[in-house]
Design an enzyme around this catalytic site. Structure first.
Site, mmCIF file in Angstrom:
data_model
loop_
_atom_site.group_PDB
_atom_site.id
_atom_site.type_symbol
_atom_site.label_atom_id
_atom_site.label_comp_id
_atom_site.label_asym_id
_atom_site.label_seq_id
_atom_site.Cartn_x
_atom_site.Cartn_y
_atom_site.Cartn_z
ATOM 1 N NE ARG A 1 -11.388 0.029 -4.564
ATOM 2 C CZ ARG A 1 -12.346 0.931 -4.372
ATOM 3 N NH1 ARG A 1 -13.092 1.340 -5.350
ATOM 4 N NH2 ARG A 1 -12.567 1.419 -3.167
ATOM 5 C CG LEU B 1 -5.419 -7.222 3.312
ATOM 6 C CD1 LEU B 1 -5.013 -5.756 3.349
ATOM 7 C CD2 LEU B 1 -4.388 -8.069 4.059
ATOM 8 C CB ILE C 1 -3.848 4.495 -1.657
ATOM 9 C CG1 ILE C 1 -3.234 5.433 -0.614
ATOM 10 C CG2 ILE C 1 -4.882 3.566 -1.024
ATOM 11 C CD1 ILE C 1 -2.537 4.752 0.545
ATOM 12 C CB CYS D 1 -14.340 4.148 -8.348
ATOM 13 S SG CYS D 1 -15.645 5.379 -8.173
ATOM 14 C CG ASP E 1 -10.792 8.967 -1.197
ATOM 15 O OD1 ASP E 1 -10.370 8.157 -2.032
ATOM 16 O OD2 ASP E 1 -11.472 8.621 -0.203
ATOM 17 C CE LYS F 1 -17.886 7.808 -1.449
ATOM 18 N NZ LYS F 1 -17.312 6.451 -1.445
ATOM 19 C CG ASN F 2 -15.619 6.774 1.928
ATOM 20 O OD1 ASN F 2 -16.519 6.367 1.187
ATOM 21 N ND2 ASN F 2 -14.458 7.203 1.465
ATOM 22 N NE ARG G 1 -20.195 5.014 -6.669
ATOM 23 C CZ ARG G 1 -19.482 3.925 -6.710
ATOM 24 N NH1 ARG G 1 -18.829 3.621 -7.799
ATOM 25 N NH2 ARG G 1 -19.421 3.140 -5.669
HETATM 26 N N1 EPU Z 1 -6.238 -3.848 -0.429
HETATM 27 C C1 EPU Z 1 -5.761 -5.104 -0.627
HETATM 28 N N2 EPU Z 1 -6.472 -6.159 -0.091
HETATM 29 C C2 EPU Z 1 -7.620 -5.969 0.604
HETATM 30 C C3 EPU Z 1 -8.089 -4.650 0.832
HETATM 31 C C4 EPU Z 1 -7.380 -3.602 0.291
HETATM 32 O O1 EPU Z 1 -4.740 -5.319 -1.270
HETATM 33 O O2 EPU Z 1 -8.213 -6.953 1.064
HETATM 34 C C5 EPU Z 1 -5.502 -2.709 -1.012
HETATM 35 C C6 EPU Z 1 -6.346 -1.998 -2.073
HETATM 36 O O3 EPU Z 1 -6.299 -2.659 -3.315
HETATM 37 C C7 EPU Z 1 -5.756 -0.628 -2.099
HETATM 38 C C8 EPU Z 1 -5.341 -0.415 -0.636
HETATM 39 O O4 EPU Z 1 -5.279 -1.713 -0.047
HETATM 40 O O5 EPU Z 1 -4.644 -0.610 -2.908
HETATM 41 C C9 EPU Z 1 -6.293 0.458 0.152
HETATM 42 O O6 EPU Z 1 -7.582 -0.108 0.193
HETATM 43 P P1 EPU Z 1 -8.578 0.088 1.420
HETATM 44 O O7 EPU Z 1 -9.117 -1.255 1.767
HETATM 45 O O8 EPU Z 1 -7.928 0.895 2.491
HETATM 46 O O9 EPU Z 1 -9.705 0.964 0.752
HETATM 47 P P2 EPU Z 1 -11.246 0.670 0.657
HETATM 48 O O10 EPU Z 1 -11.790 0.237 1.956
HETATM 49 O O11 EPU Z 1 -11.517 -0.157 -0.546
HETATM 50 C C10 EPU Z 1 -11.889 3.119 1.349
HETATM 51 C C11 EPU Z 1 -12.720 4.197 0.754
HETATM 52 C C12 EPU Z 1 -12.042 4.763 -0.468
HETATM 53 C C13 EPU Z 1 -10.677 5.303 -0.070
HETATM 54 C C14 EPU Z 1 -9.855 4.193 0.601
HETATM 55 C C15 EPU Z 1 -8.518 4.668 1.126
HETATM 56 C C16 EPU Z 1 -14.971 3.515 1.316
HETATM 57 C C17 EPU Z 1 -16.291 3.043 0.855
HETATM 58 N N3 EPU Z 1 -14.025 3.652 0.387
HETATM 59 O O12 EPU Z 1 -11.788 2.124 0.320
HETATM 60 O O13 EPU Z 1 -12.860 5.830 -0.937
HETATM 61 O O14 EPU Z 1 -10.011 5.763 -1.207
HETATM 62 O O15 EPU Z 1 -10.609 3.641 1.705
HETATM 63 O O16 EPU Z 1 -8.689 5.712 2.005
HETATM 64 O O17 EPU Z 1 -14.775 3.782 2.491
HETATM 65 C C18 EPU Z 1 -13.808 7.268 -2.503
HETATM 66 O O18 EPU Z 1 -14.501 7.728 -1.579
HETATM 67 O O19 EPU Z 1 -13.757 7.793 -3.646
HETATM 68 C C19 EPU Z 1 -13.029 6.064 -2.266
HETATM 69 C C20 EPU Z 1 -12.510 5.330 -3.247
#
Ligand code: EPU
Length: 424
Positions: free
Chosen positions: A121, A125, A328, A116, A306, A22-23, A398
Site C-alpha cells: 500500500r 500515486l 489488487i 489493514c 473487498d 464506509k469508503n 471498522r
Molecule cells: N497503489 C500504489 N500506489 C499508490 C496507491 C495505490 O501502488 O499510491 C496500489 C495499492 O498498493 C494497491 C492498488 O494500488 O495494490 C489499489 O489501491 P487503491 O489506492 O485503489 O486502494 P485504496 O484507496 O488504498 C480503497 C479502499 C479499499 C479497497 C481499494 C480498492 C478506502 C478507504 N479503501 O483503498 O477498501 O480495497 O480502494 O477498491 O476507500 C476495505 O474497505 O476493506 C478496503 C481495503
C-alpha cells in the site's frame, strides 16, 4: 479480547436495509475541510473508522456534531494542518486528508497512513498527483510535509493505476486549484462518483465521474451542503453471501443493484436465484452451491477485491473446484489459513487460490486477519457445523455497523463476547 461466537447451521431469512458506505463517507467527511461553512452528511455508518475520521476533523479545529447517522461538520474555521500520528496510523483513508488540508491551508504534515495489512500500500500515486498541481513534498523522518509552492494550478494527472485513494486526493486538491485539471485513468468506483456528487453540490465543477477521465474546473471557494452517502456495496455482498452459504432467502433493501453488476452474476453461477427490483436485491439458495469457474478481482466495474474473501468462503462450500485471482493487493489471502482450520480445502500460490469445495465446514477458533477477511470468517461460521469463535473483531467493526444484531434479525445465531462476558 472480544470475539464473535457463532452457532452455525441456521438458514438466514428475511430482509435488511444496507448501511451507508464506509469508503464513501470517509473521503466525503475529509472533503468537508475544504468548505468554509456547514455540511450535513446523512447515512453515515456508525463505525470505528468513522469515529477516527471525526477525531481527525476535531483535531483540525472543525466543529463536528453527530445525531444518529447524520454528521454535521462546520469547517468555517480550520486551525491546524497537522494530523496526529496515532490517528494517521489508525486507518488507511486518513491519507485523503492530504488533498483536503493542502487545498484548504496550503500545507499539511502527516505520517504514512495505517490500515489493514493487505499489501504494501504505497502512496507514490497520491504524492505524484499532488506534485502535479504545484505542491512541494518532503518526506523526512517518517513524516510527509507538503506545501503549495506558489499556488495550486490545474494540470494533467495520468495515474499508472486507477487508485481509488489517489483519485480522491487529486479531486480534493483540484477543485479549488486555478484552471483545469484532467485526471486520466481515474478510479471509477461508485464511491468516487459519490465524492464528486458531494463536491459538485458544494459548488465544485467536476465532470466525468464514474469514467476513466475526470475533468475539474477549479472554483474559488466551496459552500456548505447536505448530502446522503450511498449504500455500502461490500456490506451488501456480505449479507448476500451469508444468505447463499446458509441456503437461505435474503432481501436487501435500500441498495443499488447496479453497483453489484460484477458480483450478482457470480452468485447465479454458483446456483443462487437472484431477483433485482429497483433498490432491492433478493437472493435465494435452497439447493447446494456449485463451483465458480474463475473469480478475478479488478478495479471497478470489475469484481471487487473487498468481496474476494467472502467468495473464498462461498466457494469453500460449493461443489467442485473454483479459482480465485487477487489482482489488487499482494497479501489478501490471510483469511485462507483460518478457513483451512475450519475444514476448507484451499491452496494458494502468489495471487492465486484454488478452492476445492467441501460438503461442510466445521466450527473452530479463528482470528480475523483484516476487515474483509474477518467478515468472511463470520460468514463461514454461519454455515459451519458447531461453534465458531472469531477473534480480533476490532478489524470487523471498522466496516460493519451492527453486524451481529443484523445477522440475528436474519435468524443467525451470533453474539459478541466482550472479554469472555457474553454480550449481544
Ligand atoms: N497503489 C500504489 N500506489 C499508490 C496507491 C495505490 O501502488 O499510491 C496500489 C495499492 O498498493 C494497491 C492498488 O494500488 O495494490 C489499489 O489501491 P487503491 O489506492 O485503489 O486502494 P485504496 O484507496 O488504498 C480503497 C479502499 C479499499 C479497497 C481499494 C480498492 C478506502 C478507504 N479503501 O483503498 O477498501 O480495497 O480502494 O477498491 O476507500 C476495505 O474497505 O476493506 C478496503 C481495503
Amino acid at each position: 479480547m472480544s470475539a464473535y461466537i457463532i452457532n452455525g447451521g441456521r438458514r438466514l431469512n428475511g430482509s435488511l436495509n444496507v448501511q451507508g458506505s464506509k469508503n464513501s463517507v470517509l473521503p466525503i467527511l475529509a472533503a468537508t475541510v475544504l468548505v468554509k461553512g456547514k455540511c450535513v452528511i446523512h447515512n453515515c455508518p456508525l463505525l470505528s473508522d468513522t469515529e477516527c475520521t471525526v477525531k481527525i476533523l476535531k483535531s483540525l479545529g472543525c466543529g463536528v456534531r453527530r445525531e444518529g447517522n447524520t454528521i454535521t461538520v462546520d469547517a468555517t474555521v480550520v486551525s491546524c494542518s497537522y494530523i496526529p500520528e496515532d490517528l494517521m496510523r489508525e486507518m488507511r483513508s486518513s491519507i485523503v486528508f492530504l488533498g483536503a488540508i493542502v487545498g484548504r491551508m496550503g500545507e499539511a504534515t502527516m505520517c504514512a497512513p495505517g490500515g489493514c495489512e493487505i499489501g504494501l500500500r504505497p502512496i507514490d500515486l497520491h504524492l505524484y498527483a499532488v506534485k502535479r498541481l504545484g505542491v512541494n513534498v518532503i518526506e523526512s523522518h517518517g513524516k510527509i510535509i507538503c506545501k503549495v509552492a506558489e499556488k495550486l494550478k490545474g494540470d494533467k494527472i495520468t495515474l499508472s493505476f486507477p487508485s481509488v485513494g489517489a483519485t480522491e486526493n487529486a479531486l480534493l486538491l483540484s477543485v479549488t486549484a486555478k484552471g483545469t485539471t484532467t485526471i486520466v485513468n481515474a478510479a471509477r468506483e461508485p464511491e468516487i462518483t459519490d465524492l464528486c456528487n458531494f463536491l459538485n453540490s458544494c459548488g465544485a465543477r467536476i465532470s466525468g465521474a464514474g469514467e476513466s477521465i475526470i475533468t475539474v474546473e477549479g472554483v474559488d471557494r466551496l459552500h456548505g451542503t447536505e448530502h446522503t452517502v450511498i449504500c455500502d456495496r461490500i456490506v451488501a455482498s456480505t449479507y448476500l453471501v451469508a444468505g447463499a452459504v446458509t441456503r437461505g432467502d435474503i432481501e436487501l433493501k435500500n441498495t443499488e443493484p447496479v453497483y453489484l453488476n460484477s458480483v450478482l452474476p457470480l452468485l447465479e453461477e454458483a446456483g443462487c436465484s437472484v431477483n433485482v427490483r429497483c433498490k432491492s436485491i433478493r437472493v435465494k439458495c435452497p439447493m447446494g452451491l456449485r463451483r465458480i469457474d474463475k473469480i478475478i478481482t479488478q478495479p471497478y466495474p470489475g469484481f471487487p477485491t473487498d468481496s474476494q474473501a467472502l467468495f473464498t468462503t462461498l466457494t469453500s462450500v460449493a461443489r467442485g473446484t473454483s479459482v480465485i485471482v487477487e489482482n489488487i493487493f499482494e497479501s489478501r489471502f490471510k483469511h485462507v489459513p483460518e478457513l483451512v482450520r475450519m475444514g476448507a480445502r484451499i491452496r494458494t500460490e502468489g495471487r492465486v487460490a484454488v478452492v476445492e469445495g467441501v460438503n461442510s465446514l466445521y466450527g473452530a477458533d479463528v482470528l480475523s486477519p483484516d476487515l474483509r477477511g474477518g467478515a468472511a470468517l463470520v460468514v463461514a461460521g454461519l454455515c459451519a457445523e458447531g461453534v465458531t469463535t472469531v477473534g480480533n473483531v476490532g478489524f470487523i467493526d471498522r466496516g460493519y455497523e451492527n453486524l451481529s444484531q443484523n445477522l440475528c434479525v436474519l435468524n443467525g445465531d451470533i453474539r459478541l463476547s466482550i472479554s469472555g462476558e457474553g454480550k449481544n
